[in-house]
Write a protein that holds these residues in place. Sequence first.
Motif, mmCIF file in Angstrom:
data_model
loop_
_atom_site.group_PDB
_atom_site.id
_atom_site.type_symbol
_atom_site.label_atom_id
_atom_site.label_comp_id
_atom_site.label_asym_id
_atom_site.label_seq_id
_atom_site.Cartn_x
_atom_site.Cartn_y
_atom_site.Cartn_z
ATOM 1 N N SER A 24 0.860 -1.187 0.000
ATOM 2 C CA SER A 24 0.000 0.000 0.000
ATOM 3 C C SER A 24 0.893 1.233 0.000
ATOM 4 N N GLN A 25 0.280 2.393 -0.039
ATOM 5 C CA GLN A 25 1.065 3.624 0.022
ATOM 6 C C GLN A 25 1.834 3.727 1.331
ATOM 7 N N ILE A 26 1.169 3.480 2.443
ATOM 8 C CA ILE A 26 1.864 3.616 3.725
ATOM 9 C C ILE A 26 2.892 2.497 3.890
ATOM 10 N N GLY A 27 2.614 1.322 3.324
ATOM 11 C CA GLY A 27 3.577 0.231 3.407
ATOM 12 C C GLY A 27 4.853 0.534 2.632
ATOM 13 N N ILE A 28 4.725 1.048 1.417
ATOM 14 C CA ILE A 28 5.910 1.403 0.628
ATOM 15 C C ILE A 28 6.621 2.616 1.226
ATOM 16 N N THR A 29 5.858 3.534 1.806
ATOM 17 C CA THR A 29 6.482 4.675 2.493
ATOM 18 C C THR A 29 7.396 4.182 3.604
ATOM 19 N N LYS A 30 6.908 3.221 4.388
ATOM 20 C CA LYS A 30 7.744 2.639 5.443
ATOM 21 C C LYS A 30 8.996 1.998 4.856
ATOM 22 N N SER A 31 8.813 1.254 3.788
ATOM 23 C CA SER A 31 9.951 0.553 3.181
ATOM 24 C C SER A 31 11.004 1.536 2.660
ATOM 25 N N VAL A 32 10.543 2.622 2.040
ATOM 26 C CA VAL A 32 11.479 3.618 1.505
ATOM 27 C C VAL A 32 12.258 4.283 2.634
ATOM 28 N N GLU A 34 8.047 0.653 -12.712
ATOM 29 C CA GLU A 34 6.678 0.510 -12.233
ATOM 30 C C GLU A 34 6.637 -0.589 -11.178
ATOM 31 N N VAL A 35 5.987 -0.301 -10.058
ATOM 32 C CA VAL A 35 5.901 -1.248 -8.945
ATOM 33 C C VAL A 35 4.430 -1.561 -8.695
ATOM 34 N N THR A 36 4.128 -2.841 -8.566
ATOM 35 C CA THR A 36 2.743 -3.250 -8.308
ATOM 36 C C THR A 36 2.614 -4.156 -7.084
ATOM 37 N N ASP A 37 3.756 -4.529 -6.467
ATOM 38 C CA ASP A 37 3.708 -5.337 -5.244
ATOM 39 C C ASP A 37 5.027 -5.178 -4.495
ATOM 40 N N ASN A 38 5.068 -5.722 -3.293
ATOM 41 C CA ASN A 38 6.257 -5.579 -2.448
ATOM 42 C C ASN A 38 7.488 -6.221 -3.075
ATOM 43 N N ASP A 39 7.309 -7.378 -3.675
ATOM 44 C CA ASP A 39 8.461 -8.052 -4.295
ATOM 45 C C ASP A 39 9.053 -7.203 -5.420
ATOM 46 N N GLY A 40 8.180 -6.594 -6.212
ATOM 47 C CA GLY A 40 8.666 -5.746 -7.289
ATOM 48 C C GLY A 40 9.436 -4.540 -6.756
ATOM 49 N N PHE A 41 8.973 -3.995 -5.646
ATOM 50 C CA PHE A 41 9.677 -2.863 -5.036
ATOM 51 C C PHE A 41 11.064 -3.274 -4.565
ATOM 52 N N GLU A 87 18.763 -0.536 -7.089
ATOM 53 C CA GLU A 87 19.163 0.132 -8.331
ATOM 54 C C GLU A 87 18.606 1.558 -8.379
ATOM 55 N N PHE A 88 17.387 1.716 -7.858
ATOM 56 C CA PHE A 88 16.726 3.020 -7.896
ATOM 57 C C PHE A 88 17.500 4.071 -7.091
ATOM 58 N N ILE A 89 18.033 3.693 -5.937
ATOM 59 C CA ILE A 89 18.711 4.677 -5.091
ATOM 60 C C ILE A 89 20.189 4.842 -5.450
ATOM 61 N N ARG A 90 20.701 4.018 -6.349
ATOM 62 C CA ARG A 90 22.116 4.113 -6.719
ATOM 63 C C ARG A 90 22.390 5.459 -7.395
ATOM 64 N N ASN A 91 23.455 6.080 -6.962
ATOM 65 C CA ASN A 91 23.824 7.398 -7.514
ATOM 66 C C ASN A 91 24.684 7.176 -8.758
ATOM 67 N N ASP A 92 24.039 7.127 -9.924
ATOM 68 C CA ASP A 92 24.742 6.782 -11.169
ATOM 69 C C ASP A 92 24.507 7.816 -12.264
ATOM 70 N N ASN A 93 24.340 9.078 -11.861
ATOM 71 C CA ASN A 93 24.240 10.191 -12.804
ATOM 72 C C ASN A 93 23.052 10.027 -13.747
ATOM 73 N N PHE A 128 12.604 7.531 -11.827
ATOM 74 C CA PHE A 128 11.186 7.743 -11.538
ATOM 75 C C PHE A 128 10.537 6.395 -11.256
ATOM 76 N N MET A 129 9.960 6.263 -10.052
ATOM 77 C CA MET A 129 9.282 5.026 -9.686
ATOM 78 C C MET A 129 7.794 5.311 -9.513
ATOM 79 N N GLU A 130 6.959 4.582 -10.249
ATOM 80 C CA GLU A 130 5.511 4.732 -10.107
ATOM 81 C C GLU A 130 4.969 3.524 -9.350
ATOM 82 N N VAL A 131 4.454 3.791 -8.164
ATOM 83 C CA VAL A 131 3.933 2.740 -7.287
ATOM 84 C C VAL A 131 2.426 2.678 -7.474
ATOM 85 N N ILE A 132 1.945 1.625 -8.105
ATOM 86 C CA ILE A 132 0.528 1.472 -8.417
ATOM 87 C C ILE A 132 -0.156 0.737 -7.263
#
Length: 546
Positions: free
Chosen positions: A352-360, A495-502, A508-514, A518-522
Amino acid sequence: MFTDKKNVLELISLLKAHSIEHAVLCPGSRDIPIVQGISQFSDISCYSITDERSAGFFALGIILSLKKPCAVIVTSGSALLNLHPAVAEAFYRQLPLLIISADRSAAWIGQMDGQTVHQTDVFHSLVKYSGTLNEIKDDTDKWMCNRVCNEALLALTERPFAPVHLNVPIGDPFFSFKENCLPAVRVINRLLLSDLDKVIFKHRKIMLVLGQNDIDYRLSESEKEALAQRFTVYCEHIGNAHCAKFIYAGDGIFQSITNHNTNLHPDLVISLGGHIVSKQLKQFIRKIECTHIAINDDGKIYDVFTQLRYVIKASFQDAINYLCRIDNIKNDLHASKFAFSLDPKKTVIPYSQIGITKSVLTKLDFPCCLHLANSSTVRYASYFKLPPFISVYSNRGVNGIEGSLSAAVGAACAIPDLLHFILIGDLSFFYDMNALWNVQLKQNLRIILFNNSGGEIFAALPGLTLDERSSKFVTAEHQAKGRLWAQECGFKTYEVTDNDGFLKIFDEFIRNDNTNKFMEVITDKTKDIDALKIFKAQLKLKANLD
């Protein structure tokens, strides 16, 4: 005996409390309740002048001779307009002239009723403060009337001096004088920072509330420790003073404290800094009996807790330095009594939104800037701890959905060697999506878009029930996606649609690689609301266990 008009009683009581000793009274009918009440006191010298043009300048003469403020009271209509020359003179000579005008009820202004003009703000730039003491029908009206009157009288006596105008609507009938005495009223006073310790030593349960702090002085670790030793400190993420000994999740704590649990009720609240997100904290302090001292740069009244008694004009840094030096404070309100929290590793929240917020937030363990959009995003984030090396920003000045993305883009452009994360909901994102249409973009942005096809937080409001048709309009349902626009603007998208996908893509998403990413959490609105309820139930259980 005094009038039964409660706004007039509030006014007269505060005139006495703020030591207004001289009043010029002009005849009329609508101002009779005010004139009759003021004339009852021997400690207010009253002068009767018929012509308002002369009355205003007569008051100026008193001010010049005695070096004290003077009030002039007039009836409604053109009587007030006749004070204009004296008000202008007082403004340009910086003299503390208090104008009090009786008025008709607002409903009759502009309706061809007798002796009515638009009196509110009639003097425009010639006064330093203009306020209306609305007729009192409930507790909120009474609080506002009291606050406005205190604001005006404090402004009157603060340098540089200038005229102040209070407009007082008085409805019919107004010839009833059956009150034996004036009511006890709240008086708001100014206090010097150097005298704050005298007030602190009179209290035993002291809470320090650190509000939003964007560009001010940042607390050192030693200062955080010093404050924690002396006070129970509440500070949200946007206060940018993360400390394990501070309370940080207001909506997770104060909703569980009952009116009977008085050992957790502070008797003194000191606020410093800007806005507070937690509605539960505000409601909690509004309901208890306490003294509130507000410290701010401009010395203005910000009565967000409705308990304000003192205002201190001081900078954030000066206030922190002073508070850290006060010794021998006896504080029986210990932060440990509030500081229950859920272990993120043991807290199970469905996707959920709050679940992914916690994970981030639990994975941000490196220096970066975190931008939180309004409205559910900034609230959900407040439940989870952050390390002290992360700076947090949010558009809480007016709490609108516009501009959160633009502000994050601007910040990222200004500091290109630091990663900038923004957590944003779909309505906020699409409202401000042109922020990405920007040739100044650097390669340090990480956008996490929570897309559940509408404004889920509106549907989740307590006590709100909507039918299917009205829900579409309240929550602004849509089927838009943000990924294609982000790709057009040069972002690498996910694009993320479940916890495993996140979990699969987050490293890779947080890696600082210049590269901008953009992550879209559906998610699904209904499941988002259910997950929030599950999470709050865990919080409540934890609070009861503690």
